[in-house]
Each structure stands twice: as C-alpha cells, then as structure tokens.
Design an enzyme around this catalytic site. Sequence first.
Site, PDB file in Angstrom:
ATOM      1  N   HIS A  76       2.044  -2.917   1.373  1.00 58.65           N
ATOM      2  CA  HIS A  76       1.127  -2.475   2.429  1.00 58.65           C
ATOM      3  C   HIS A  76      -0.268  -2.226   1.891  1.00 58.65           C
ATOM      4  CE1 HIS A  76       2.273   1.756   1.263  1.00 58.65           C
ATOM      5  NE2 HIS A  76       1.041   2.018   1.622  1.00 58.65           N
ATOM      6  N   ASP A 107       8.422  -3.185   0.081  1.00 62.64           N
ATOM      7  CA  ASP A 107       7.065  -2.660  -0.063  1.00 62.64           C
ATOM      8  C   ASP A 107       6.528  -2.812  -1.481  1.00 62.64           C
ATOM      9  OD1 ASP A 107       5.296   0.456   0.646  1.00 62.64           O
ATOM     10  OD2 ASP A 107       4.696  -1.637   0.884  1.00 62.64           O
ATOM     11  N   GLY A 183      -3.815   6.608  -0.458  1.00 64.56           N
ATOM     12  CA  GLY A 183      -4.619   6.161  -1.599  1.00 64.56           C
ATOM     13  C   GLY A 183      -3.797   6.088  -2.870  1.00 64.56           C
ATOM     14  N   ASN A 184      -2.703   6.857  -2.924  1.00 62.94           N
ATOM     15  CA  ASN A 184      -1.802   6.782  -4.083  1.00 62.94           C
ATOM     16  C   ASN A 184      -0.896   5.560  -4.000  1.00 62.94           C
ATOM     17  OD1 ASN A 184      -2.156  10.019  -4.256  1.00 62.94           O
ATOM     18  ND2 ASN A 184      -1.355   9.230  -6.172  1.00 62.94           N
ATOM     19  N   SER A 185      -0.769   4.999  -2.795  1.00 62.30           N
ATOM     20  CA  SER A 185       0.188   3.911  -2.589  1.00 62.30           C
ATOM     21  C   SER A 185      -0.003   2.797  -3.594  1.00 62.30           C
ATOM     22  CB  SER A 185       0.017   3.329  -1.188  1.00 62.30           C
ATOM     23  OG  SER A 185       0.397   4.262  -0.238  1.00 62.30           O
ATOM     24  N   GLY A 242      18.623  -8.313   0.501  1.00 61.77           N
ATOM     25  CA  GLY A 242      19.957  -8.508   1.025  1.00 61.77           C
ATOM     26  C   GLY A 242      20.233  -7.547   2.167  1.00 61.77           C
TER      27      GLY A 242
END
Lengths: 426, 596
Positions: A76, A107, A183-185, A242
């Site tokens: 993302h 993700d 912002g840490n993502s 899966g």
Amino acid sequence: MMSKRCFCVPLIVCVLLSAGRICTAGEAETAALSMALKVESELTSVIARASNAFAFVGLGSGVVISPDGYILSNHHVAGERKQWTVRIYGTARFFVCDLVGTDPVGDLCLLKARNAENLPFVEAGDIFALKVGQQCLTIGDPFKLADPWDAPPSVSIGTISALHRFQQNYCDAIQTDAAINPGNSGGPLVTLDGKLIGITGQIMSRFLAKANTGIGYAIPIDQINRFIPLLKKAEGKFVYHGTIPDGVVFTQSSIDDVQAAVVESVEPGSEGELLDFQKGDKVLRVDDRPVLNYWRLRGIIQSYPEGTKVSLVVVRRGKEVPINFALPRMPLPPAPAYVEVLGIKVVPTAAGDGLLIKSLVIGGLADRSGLLKDDVILKIGGKQPVANWQEALQAKRPGDQISLDVRRRTATAYVVQTHTITIPAR
Amino acid sequence: MNWSLMRQSAAIILACGVFSLAGAEGGKLTLLNQMQIRHVAIHEQVTPAVVEVQSFGDKIRVDRPCYGTGVVISAEGLVLTSITAVPDVATTVKVTFPNGQIHNAEFVAYDPTTEVRLLRVLKLEGMSRKFDFVELADSTQTRVGELAYTAGNPFQTIGRDRQVAWSIGTVSGIYSIESADEWAKYKGLVFETDAAVNPGSDGGPLFDSNGRLLGILSLAYCESRWLGSAIPIHFVKKGLEKQLAAIPMIDPKVPFKGDSADGARAARDVMEGLSISSRTAQAAMVKLIVQRPVSSVPKTVRAPGDKRPLPNNNRPNTPVSGVLFDPAGYILTSAFNVENDDGDDSDEAKNLVKITVVLSNGMKLPAKQLGRHNGQDVAVLKIDVPPKTTLPFIPLARDPELVLGRYITVLGASEDGAVPTRTMGIVSAVDRLDGGVVQTDALINYGNAGGAVVDLRGRLVGIASQLKLNSDWSQPNSGVGFFAQSDKILAYMDDLKMALDIRKPLRDDRGTHVEANAYDLQGVKVDQRLTGSLAWEANLIDDDVIVAIDGMDTPNPLTLVQVLKAHAPGDSLDITFVRNGKTRYSQVKMPEKAKK
C-alpha cells in the site's frame, strides 16, 4: 524478665530482616542509576547502527535487505507505481528503484535499486526464536516528519506483544507496542541486535485515533522469506497467496472447546470434496504448525504462496488422517471506485456488506451532507448496492434525491443513519 | 511461595532458551539480553492466568461479541474482571484460557465502588489440577514511574489468536479520576499507565515488575491525559473483603523467585533511574490554571445545508504543566498551553488570558505572560516570588547531549494527585521541524505538554511541546511527541524574558504529502492530504495531479515548494490539476498565520 525478652525478639527480627540488604538506601540508588546508564549505553550503540539500511519510500518507509539493492516495503506504500526515487539513509543518496514485484494480499512489495552495490542492509532474524516479552525497534517516517533531503528516520523502542495475530489482511502478524503511525508503513521491525523480524504496516487504535495507541502489526519475516523469491521473479506484477480450498466451510465460533479447526460442511462436487475433506473433520496441524482454531488455520494457509504443497492432519473418527494438496489461489481484493456525483471514493467492505468510503472531496456533495471517511454505505435507495450501482448514480439529475443508509463507527458502537441527498442545480 | 518451584525453574529455563534469539555474541550476555530474558520470564510466568472473558445474554447480540479480559487470582479459580467486560445484561459468562480451553464461569460478587466483578471459573470434567493464578501486590506502596506490564485481550488477542497481548510501560500517574468514558463510571484513585490499554483490555491485569497484580484495567480515562488506567488492587480487595480475605497482598520488595539479579535490575533500573534523576524536576513542576475569555475560541459557521460535523476546537478544561527554571520566578511552558485559540497573540489578547500558577508546595500565585517562540512552541511566564521564599527550580541544561536512543522522562502536573505524572521513552530523532525540536516516543498529551523533560543524569533537557488540537501529525499519546531542546531555549531566553515574541517562518507545504518519487508523471501527485493543509484548503483530494501552479507548468515537488515559499500571506495561487482524467482548476489563498 518479660520486658527483656520482648526487647530481644524485635532486635533479632530486625537483624534477620536487614541481613538480606547489603547496602544503604543511598548506595542502592547509585547502583540503580549506574545500571540504568549501562543499559542506556548499550541501547544507544544498538540504535546508532539500526537506521543505516532504512529507505524513505513514497509516503511511507522501506528497508534494504541485500547489498545489491533489494528493498522491502508495503504494497500500500509502493505497489502501485513502477518506479520510485528512494533515499537510503546510510548512503545519504537517492536511488532510482524499479518495482520488482508486489503482493496486495500480504501487503508486501519488493523494489530494486539501480546501479547499487555495497549498500547497507539488514539481515533476516530468526522468527522461531522470537518470544513475546522481547524488545524491538520500529524505524520509520511517521507523519513524514523527516525533511526529505537529509533527515534521519524516527526510532521507537517497544515490546513484542503477541505473535500470529490475524487482523484484517495480516494473517500471521507480530503485534508490538513500539510506536507505529501513518508513515511507518513498509518500515522494518528489528530485534535489539539489529536483525529484521517484520515489516510494519497496520495499527488498530482506541478512541478511533488515527495514531498509535499501543497496538501495531508487522508482517513476519518467515512469511516475507517465502515470498521474496516469487517477488523477485514477478516482473513487476502481482504474487498470490494460498487459500482454503473451495467448498470447505469451517465453524468460526469459538464457543466450542475444540482445539482444532472443525469442518462444518463440504459442498458436493467442490474442490474440497475432491481433496477428501469431510464434515466433522478436525484440522490439527498444517505441516508442523498447530491449528488451535479456524482463524489460525486461515492465518497459516494465507501466509503461504499459492501452489505451496501443504500437509494437513485431520482427526476423523478418532484417527489422524493426512490431507496433502497444493494451495489454490486467493483472489485479489478490488480497487477503489470514484463516484463523481457524490465526490467519494469507495471500495467494497471486507465483509461484503457495503461500500467503504476511502476519501471524500472536501466541499463535495457527500462531505456537505455530513458523510465521513470510513463510513460504510449499506444501502442506496433502500437496496444493497448491485452490480451497476455506479451507472445508476451517474444518471441522477439536479433535483433528484439519493437516499443512503450509512453505518458509522462511534467510539462505542455502530450507528446506522439514512442520509437523503438532493443533487443541486449546477 | 504460591508457585511450585518446578514451574518457576521451568520459566527461567525457558527464558534462558531465549539466549540464542538476541544474538548473545560469543556467549557474553549483554545487559539488554538479560533485561529481555527477564521480561520474557515474567510474561511466561503470569500469562497462563490471563483469560478472555466473554458474556452472553438475550440482550447481547451474537454478531457483536461482548468481551474483555480477566485474571485468575486463586488456585480454585477466582477471576477478577470488570463491569465493562461482564455487563449487567450478561446472563452467561465463558472464560477462554490462552491454551485454548474454554470454561463456564459463575458469578460470585460485584463491587460497585470499583466496578470489579468476581467470577469463579468452573473446572472441566475430569480436570484435577488446580488453576494457574497470579499473586496480588501490595499496591499501597506503588509509586509513579515504576515498571508496569499490561496483559490481556484487546481486539480479542486471546479469544481469536490464543495470545495474551503484552505491553511494557510504567505506572505513569497516580491520581483521582472522574472518568470521561461513558461506559466506565468509576470515581476514585487510579494507577494510570502508558503501557497499551485498548478495547478488550478492560478487566485485565496491570502487573508490577515482579509479575504481581497491581490493579484491574478499566475503560476509565481522564480528559487531559487519555491514557489507560487501573483500579488499585488494594481497593478491590477492600471492596470484595469477604471473598478475598484469604488472599494476601505481597510486599514489592519480595523478589520474583528464581530471579537472576542482573536481569531483574536491568529491567527495573531504567525506570528506577529515571525516578531518582527526576526528583529535582518534580519539585520544580508547576500546575497552570488557564482561563481564557470565551471570545478567544473560534466559532466555525456552516452554511445552511452544510451538515459537516463541526471541528473540535475545545481544549480539555483541565490544568496544564509548566516548569520553574529560574528562582527569580520564571516559568517555562508550551505556547499552546497559554495561547488564545483564535490565534490572536497581541499583548492585549495575552493580558486577557488569566493564568494561576500552583507550585509543588501548594502555593497559588498569579502569573504574567512574557515572550513566546512560536516555532518551538515555548512560552515564558513570570510570578512574583513572595518575600523570604526560596522556590524549588531546575535550570535548563546547557549541554543536553541528546543522543539517539537515550532515555528520557516527561513530567506532567497531576490534576488531582500528590506527585507529577511521568511517561518515559527514548530520543527518537533530533533536529525535527526545521531544527531545535527533538522527537521522542514517550507519550505526550494535554496533561504534560509544557512539562519538564529529564534525562538519566538529572538534567532538564527540554520542555514537552508541539501538541495541537485537530492536527493529524501531532496527536496526543501517538508515540511521536516533541520537546524543545534546552540549549536552544537558552539561546533565545533573553528575548522571551523581555516579553518579545519570536515568530516561526511559514512552512505551508507541511500537511500535504506529495509524491516526491514519481518519475513518469507530468506534475505533482497529491498522495495524502492532511486536514488543514494547503491542499485541503484548495479542495484537492488524494491522487489529484497538480499540473500547473501559479503559471508554472509541470512542477516537481521541489519547484512546488519553492513557489509556495515565494508567496506572502494573503496571496492567491491558481492551481491546475487533473482528477480521473479531467482537468480542473482551483484557487487557494496563502494563510495569514502558519497553519499546522
């Protein structure tokens, strides 16, 4: 006589009590401060080295995992563009990076820096040695506070709060109370010896805060390690996870005290039936990982790439029966749709019961009518949104009314309200 | 004691297995490793007794589980939890242990003074062994700043994922509360904690550094701090006197059996060290009671038919923090604490704000506002020192030595408690926000903004600042908090003492995240528009691409920022942007004052 004995006893008791204390109050304090300073000195030297492999990627974060320039981030954050300009903190330079592959369900996203060699990088940690109670660091760029040209990332220390969490689309997540914020993502979760154990990407909060309240989630390194080889070969495209074979329905309730995932029904003619799942089967293990309930089974399976050969062990009529198969593909979630007439971007909810508002145009029709981001539109015109609901809305003319049943989460409950919106004259 | 020696030894052996995880180099066990081994050992010792409590009843919807946390306190299965986890409408209660076993439980008692419920877990058929349980601590000896753990079931960690969520923090405050939460009605003394407390944690345990129960977590919180709180166990024991008579409260000096001395000390001594080093600052903390004229709160007016919710311009109506840093009567606080909410910082406006200072000895004195540094969010106040009085103070450190990873503690004036509140954390980054502002993961909120920031050497290294109302990037307790650095404050202190204000330079691009990295894009894409930012004012949304601004075609992020900086407040800017393939136009006016 009596008084003399009474006098002696307290004295003896005092001596006995103080025998365990070998220093005065002042000495105890000096010792505590001295210990604290020693711990601090170890921590500062760990943290000084921790940020070199950190990468500033888009609106979030990333981390370099190899000296030739592979960089991990969240889907993302970086999954929707082919090319990124990334500043790698330890090099004090920008690198042009290509999207190598991306994983919308897990993700994760893999970039590769061009013309890169000898980059600072993090080594993978040992997830199986990880224990709840251990400490960890999050490194990231919360609220994009770092000035883009040369500032360092933010570092926070916290604890490993839980493992194997299934929250939203993170199916086997590490939970931590270290500060994780927008912002840490995409940034790294590292142990105190600087090894990578996860990529941070989600939080769940109290008071509907859009900021950390002590619960953040990271994708664990074992899941990451399974997908890196596939991401490297993806040629910029998606990789897939899966999922549970079609037609097998498991009991979701946790009221029954059964430490396994129980098959509630198997649809005749389905893939699940072909694989020999039967009603009443209790799934005990996937490979050597115990399955305590339905969520854990889903979590384990979803943490593997499609096509992985797994061995399930089920208990059937008192006997252990193996079921071996290659995991079928989990379909991707849909992309957001922009609804011009209302000025909102929506995406179907995970539960499939409505349309989640991802953003609104300030001053647009929906905004002026009091709708908010994260509201869920349950019904349009009294009916659940059907296949061509967008065209129906676009066909509305000035003066027409749209009635929306909207569910909003307040601090303590869900509230459903009907909004009647009149399309204004242009 | 109450645990078998075997179990304790097992816990330590298990914990020592952790040896390999933190990379003990060459077999040498560092202090950080020992500290972690200790934390892991406590976790493994106590969490078998931490449970999910789930309530059922006709009035409880099946699709919306009513759950919380509970803790087992006796071998026979007595469980403490709270009324928010087991409400009045509950007719059945089930208890899930972290090992997956689900038991029925019966109602034993309810204490309305603490909102604590006492249950008894029923054994499963054929179960002979006793329940794991935890000891009670003597919570009358609990002090602000000591190490504390929360454990429980937030968002169904136990119920769904069979994990007891574990968080490390401190007892960050001890004060009387009248809860701001509509579910918890508790009025009385609480142990506040900066460890994680989230929906579902309620009813669960707050443990001390030895893994003994200090209190039961509730949903109560106070309006200025917004942090988790626990009902002290000595109140719970008193309220359930009859049922808990046989269960003792253990003195905190009694160590955890099988303690490794270094591990326990490493774990506790950082908190203990900060308690010792912040004593001088504690005496120098002051409480500020700030009364603003009603007119200084801006009123947002909406056009008829505009049903957008009104922004919350309201500060909590509670005292705020300041620090006496000069014995002549000068006090530092954050400008946010004393400024008018309509942005008027003229001398007339300042004089309309009435500030009363409450010293640590209880003395109340009126204060005058002197100067402010708006960029650093720092303000100086002055009180007249009464004759023949020496006021406790702490001077600003000339050399704060702010190194990444150093421990700091943030003090806050306790609204209704004897001792200031204290949260702790590390230095997360230096030189933030255009310089001079340090970032920390210690929790900062409306209660401690303006408070003293102290290091292990006892130095006043800063003043907690930069907290705002309605800001996306400066939210209370987010773990991203700031403080103005002491040596930088000293550099402009003379101006502030002379009642001169220092303005901050405009930085209007803040609040709009543009994609700095897109190469094949003609223009600048808005990736995240924060509330109150320039993009917000211009009615841009996420994914809009700015293709021209102020007559300049195809800007890149750097040139965009340059255009913004080149314009004065009040200037109008034309923006051309593309949304979903269509070209649109907007106009935005540069704000008069710096927006955050």
